[in-house]
Design an enzyme around this catalytic site. Sequence first.
Site: not given
Length: 262
Positions: A86, A142, A226
């Site tokens: 996200d 992921h 980050s």
Amino acid sequence: MRRTLYRLMIELTNGRFTSYILRKFAQSRLSSIIIPSYAKVFQINQDEMEKGLKEYRTLHELFTRKLKEGKRSIDTDASSIVSPVDGVFADHGPIEDTKTFDIKGKRYSIVDMLGNEERATRYAGGTYMVIYLSPSHYHRIHSPLSGSVTERFVLGRKSYPVNAAGMEYGKEPLSKNYRSVTEISSDGEHMALVKVGAMFVNSIELLHERDTVQKGEEMAYFTFGSTVVLLFEKDMIEVVQELKSGQELRLGEKIATRLAHK
């Protein structure tokens, strides 16, 4: 002058001691006091969290929270590359034959980013994509595609901001910051998933240790917001045309198409 002052202030505050204190605080039960304020200030979507806000005992637990089952779907098309996180889509573009690319008026070296010439050479003429994670985002990373993990390595020692000011005034934070790199081979083509550490809280925890990985599989997490950089070989992908700088992305959303599968 602004750039010089900015870098000076960062150097004065970005020491090991400061990082140590902040990390210890975030992992302490004392930090739970500010969790409600943190969630409000950063507008964290509590409906998606695996647990209720009061169940997180420390800020660290909140930073590294999981999502409820079914809150993200992974694009299943065999030709798709999906967002590994996200975040906010920052930019994409070509990697020059000189093994460099430009973002926000700053030139980055793939040789610096990956640590040596040999690794960087395979991405000359390829494509880069950059996605920024703010403190409000889900911080788990992921895999953007299925394949075999060919290499894992860590580079850099300190980290500098990767927000708008950091990108403008900092010293190549994407290729100089502490970073954890995973290279994946898929159908004979390579991509690099570069996980870039944030200022003060450098930690990037790897969760995936197997030799193979499936698209959408959890690989690591940041302990704070980050950035991830995706590097692809020449003629490997075509970026989704509708993607715009500043656009919100969700884990599993299609961001590119594999050209070999079109």
